[in-house]
Write a protein that holds these residues in place. Sequence first.
Motif, PDB file in Angstrom:
ATOM      1  N   ILE A  70       0.861  -1.180   0.000  1.00  0.00           N
ATOM      2  CA  ILE A  70       0.000   0.000   0.000  1.00  0.00           C
ATOM      3  C   ILE A  70       0.896   1.229   0.000  1.00  0.00           C
ATOM      4  O   ILE A  70       1.798   1.356   0.844  1.00  0.00           O
ATOM      5  N   TYR A  71       0.669   2.112  -0.952  1.00  0.00           N
ATOM      6  CA  TYR A  71       1.364   3.398  -1.002  1.00  0.00           C
ATOM      7  C   TYR A  71       0.377   4.492  -0.595  1.00  0.00           C
ATOM      8  O   TYR A  71      -0.681   4.649  -1.209  1.00  0.00           O
ATOM      9  N   TRP A  72       0.745   5.225   0.434  1.00  0.00           N
ATOM     10  CA  TRP A  72      -0.095   6.314   0.960  1.00  0.00           C
ATOM     11  C   TRP A  72       0.454   7.610   0.370  1.00  0.00           C
ATOM     12  O   TRP A  72       1.506   8.093   0.780  1.00  0.00           O
ATOM     13  N   LEU A  73      -0.258   8.174  -0.600  1.00  0.00           N
ATOM     14  CA  LEU A  73       0.225   9.333  -1.334  1.00  0.00           C
ATOM     15  C   LEU A  73      -0.070  10.628  -0.590  1.00  0.00           C
ATOM     16  O   LEU A  73      -1.155  10.820  -0.036  1.00  0.00           O
ATOM     17  N   SER A  74       0.879  11.538  -0.606  1.00  0.00           N
ATOM     18  CA  SER A  74       0.685  12.877  -0.045  1.00  0.00           C
ATOM     19  C   SER A  74       1.686  13.811  -0.699  1.00  0.00           C
ATOM     20  O   SER A  74       2.505  13.389  -1.532  1.00  0.00           O
ATOM     21  N   VAL A  75       1.637  15.085  -0.339  1.00  0.00           N
ATOM     22  CA  VAL A  75       2.517  16.089  -0.936  1.00  0.00           C
ATOM     23  C   VAL A  75       3.242  16.853   0.162  1.00  0.00           C
ATOM     24  O   VAL A  75       2.803  16.892   1.308  1.00  0.00           O
ATOM     25  N   HIS A  76       4.378  17.459  -0.216  1.00  0.00           N
ATOM     26  CA  HIS A  76       5.083  18.350   0.693  1.00  0.00           C
ATOM     27  C   HIS A  76       5.718  19.474  -0.122  1.00  0.00           C
ATOM     28  O   HIS A  76       5.625  19.507  -1.349  1.00  0.00           O
ATOM     29  N   HIS A  77       6.359  20.402   0.579  1.00  0.00           N
ATOM     30  CA  HIS A  77       6.927  21.576  -0.088  1.00  0.00           C
ATOM     31  C   HIS A  77       8.399  21.398  -0.443  1.00  0.00           C
ATOM     32  O   HIS A  77       9.034  22.342  -0.915  1.00  0.00           O
ATOM     33  N   GLU A  88      12.136  17.056  -3.555  1.00  0.00           N
ATOM     34  CA  GLU A  88      12.411  15.659  -3.857  1.00  0.00           C
ATOM     35  C   GLU A  88      11.261  14.756  -3.412  1.00  0.00           C
ATOM     36  O   GLU A  88      10.416  15.146  -2.604  1.00  0.00           O
ATOM     37  N   ILE A  89      11.255  13.554  -3.952  1.00  0.00           N
ATOM     38  CA  ILE A  89      10.301  12.527  -3.552  1.00  0.00           C
ATOM     39  C   ILE A  89      10.843  11.792  -2.330  1.00  0.00           C
ATOM     40  O   ILE A  89      12.034  11.492  -2.267  1.00  0.00           O
ATOM     41  N   GLU A  90       9.983  11.515  -1.380  1.00  0.00           N
ATOM     42  CA  GLU A  90      10.381  10.759  -0.201  1.00  0.00           C
ATOM     43  C   GLU A  90       9.505   9.515  -0.064  1.00  0.00           C
ATOM     44  O   GLU A  90       8.309   9.564  -0.356  1.00  0.00           O
ATOM     45  N   ILE A  91      10.104   8.430   0.345  1.00  0.00           N
ATOM     46  CA  ILE A  91       9.372   7.205   0.674  1.00  0.00           C
ATOM     47  C   ILE A  91       9.712   6.818   2.102  1.00  0.00           C
ATOM     48  O   ILE A  91      10.891   6.709   2.453  1.00  0.00           O
ATOM     49  N   ARG A 119       5.252  13.393  -2.618  1.00  0.00           N
ATOM     50  CA  ARG A 119       5.740  14.055  -3.829  1.00  0.00           C
ATOM     51  C   ARG A 119       5.811  15.564  -3.624  1.00  0.00           C
ATOM     52  O   ARG A 119       5.134  16.119  -2.755  1.00  0.00           O
ATOM     53  N   PRO A 120       6.587  16.254  -4.462  1.00  0.00           N
ATOM     54  CA  PRO A 120       6.669  17.716  -4.365  1.00  0.00           C
ATOM     55  C   PRO A 120       5.364  18.374  -4.810  1.00  0.00           C
ATOM     56  O   PRO A 120       4.778  17.978  -5.820  1.00  0.00           O
ATOM     57  N   TRP A 129       5.571  18.464 -11.584  1.00  0.00           N
ATOM     58  CA  TRP A 129       5.156  17.212 -12.229  1.00  0.00           C
ATOM     59  C   TRP A 129       6.179  16.136 -11.907  1.00  0.00           C
ATOM     60  O   TRP A 129       7.341  16.208 -12.305  1.00  0.00           O
ATOM     61  N   SER A 130       5.770  15.138 -11.154  1.00  0.00           N
ATOM     62  CA  SER A 130       6.702  14.097 -10.714  1.00  0.00           C
ATOM     63  C   SER A 130       6.127  12.701 -10.885  1.00  0.00           C
ATOM     64  O   SER A 130       6.663  11.733 -10.340  1.00  0.00           O
ATOM     65  N   VAL A 131       5.041  12.588 -11.651  1.00  0.00           N
ATOM     66  CA  VAL A 131       4.343  11.307 -11.757  1.00  0.00           C
ATOM     67  C   VAL A 131       5.223  10.228 -12.381  1.00  0.00           C
ATOM     68  O   VAL A 131       5.204   9.066 -11.945  1.00  0.00           O
ATOM     69  N   GLU A 132       5.992  10.604 -13.403  1.00  0.00           N
ATOM     70  CA  GLU A 132       6.858   9.606 -14.035  1.00  0.00           C
ATOM     71  C   GLU A 132       7.884   9.071 -13.030  1.00  0.00           C
ATOM     72  O   GLU A 132       8.163   7.863 -12.997  1.00  0.00           O
ATOM     73  N   GLU A 133       8.423   9.943 -12.190  1.00  0.00           N
ATOM     74  CA  GLU A 133       9.379   9.514 -11.173  1.00  0.00           C
ATOM     75  C   GLU A 133       8.713   8.603 -10.146  1.00  0.00           C
ATOM     76  O   GLU A 133       9.299   7.596  -9.707  1.00  0.00           O
ATOM     77  N   LEU A 134       7.486   8.948  -9.748  1.00  0.00           N
ATOM     78  CA  LEU A 134       6.760   8.118  -8.788  1.00  0.00           C
ATOM     79  C   LEU A 134       6.518   6.726  -9.370  1.00  0.00           C
ATOM     80  O   LEU A 134       6.706   5.711  -8.685  1.00  0.00           O
ATOM     81  N   ALA A 135       6.077   6.692 -10.630  1.00  0.00           N
ATOM     82  CA  ALA A 135       5.819   5.404 -11.271  1.00  0.00           C
ATOM     83  C   ALA A 135       7.099   4.582 -11.371  1.00  0.00           C
ATOM     84  O   ALA A 135       7.089   3.366 -11.144  1.00  0.00           O
ATOM     85  N   ASP A 136       8.225   5.236 -11.673  1.00  0.00           N
ATOM     86  CA  ASP A 136       9.496   4.512 -11.739  1.00  0.00           C
ATOM     87  C   ASP A 136       9.847   3.913 -10.381  1.00  0.00           C
ATOM     88  O   ASP A 136      10.368   2.786 -10.308  1.00  0.00           O
TER      89      ASP A 136
END
Length: 277
Positions: free
Chosen positions: A196-203, A206-209, A258-259, A263-270
């Motif tokens: 399960i990936y719990w998606l959210s945003v921050h300021h 970079e992407i954080e997991i 995600r930021p 636009w960071s969807v491609e990075e998230l999918a990767d």
Amino acid sequence: MPPDFLNDISIKTLSVPPILNGVTARGVLWQASPGRFLLDVPDVARYLVEDGNLIAIEPMPQADETEVDRFLRMTPLAALLFQRGIMAFHAAAAANEGGAVLLAGDSGSGKSTLLAALLKRGWAMLADDLAPVDLDDEGNPVVLPACREVMLWPDAMEKLGYMPSFAEASFDNDGGRLALTLPSRYSSAPHPLRAIYWLSVHHKNEIEIKELAGAERFRVLGTLSYNSHIADALLDRTAYFRKAAAISHVAPIRRLIRPRGRWSVEELADRVVGEWQ
């Protein structure tokens, strides 16, 4: 139309009362009593869900048929699943040969866009926005197929390379979003839940997991339910704890942050594909 695994339910156009007798829980626009759930959507319809078997709909005068059907596939469907003891998450769901992942989060967190990006990478679609999860005969959590279309904003569809000429698409009445249908990418079979990936945003840029640990994994499942207050009112507590324990035991839960504004969807999918190749 309901998902294929709910082909035994009845959906009827009937007169629906504005108030339930013996109300045991209520919230904004909804009421619940033993075996019954009522949702009143102004200017659209009243929906009465009974015993996990029947959804009665009373459309309001001049209501748009598309809107009536759209609301049916949201809270009334979740209520019916809860009445059946099936967990329903506010999530999209995608699968590959290794199993299914939930992309959970609030509206606007990017669930549908990330789902569409995974479909372009060869993954299969199970659900968009509402994802049912139950246990199979061996007690393992599985994601049930629930939806055949992804709702996307036109700019997201364009950035992902999806155009109406590329796939079946039609305008939805929900603020101009597009309904993207990819028959070759839809799976009609349940898939074992893997993460399960719990998606959210921050300021940050970079992407954080961040992986959740211990009892927090169990607690967050309630947060990610499709309207946790309705789930509390309708789900049998014993069944809920059994299924939540099974999910938290086998499926890692990761915060995928995600930021905001980039636009960071491609990075998230990767990131997702890289973890589950």
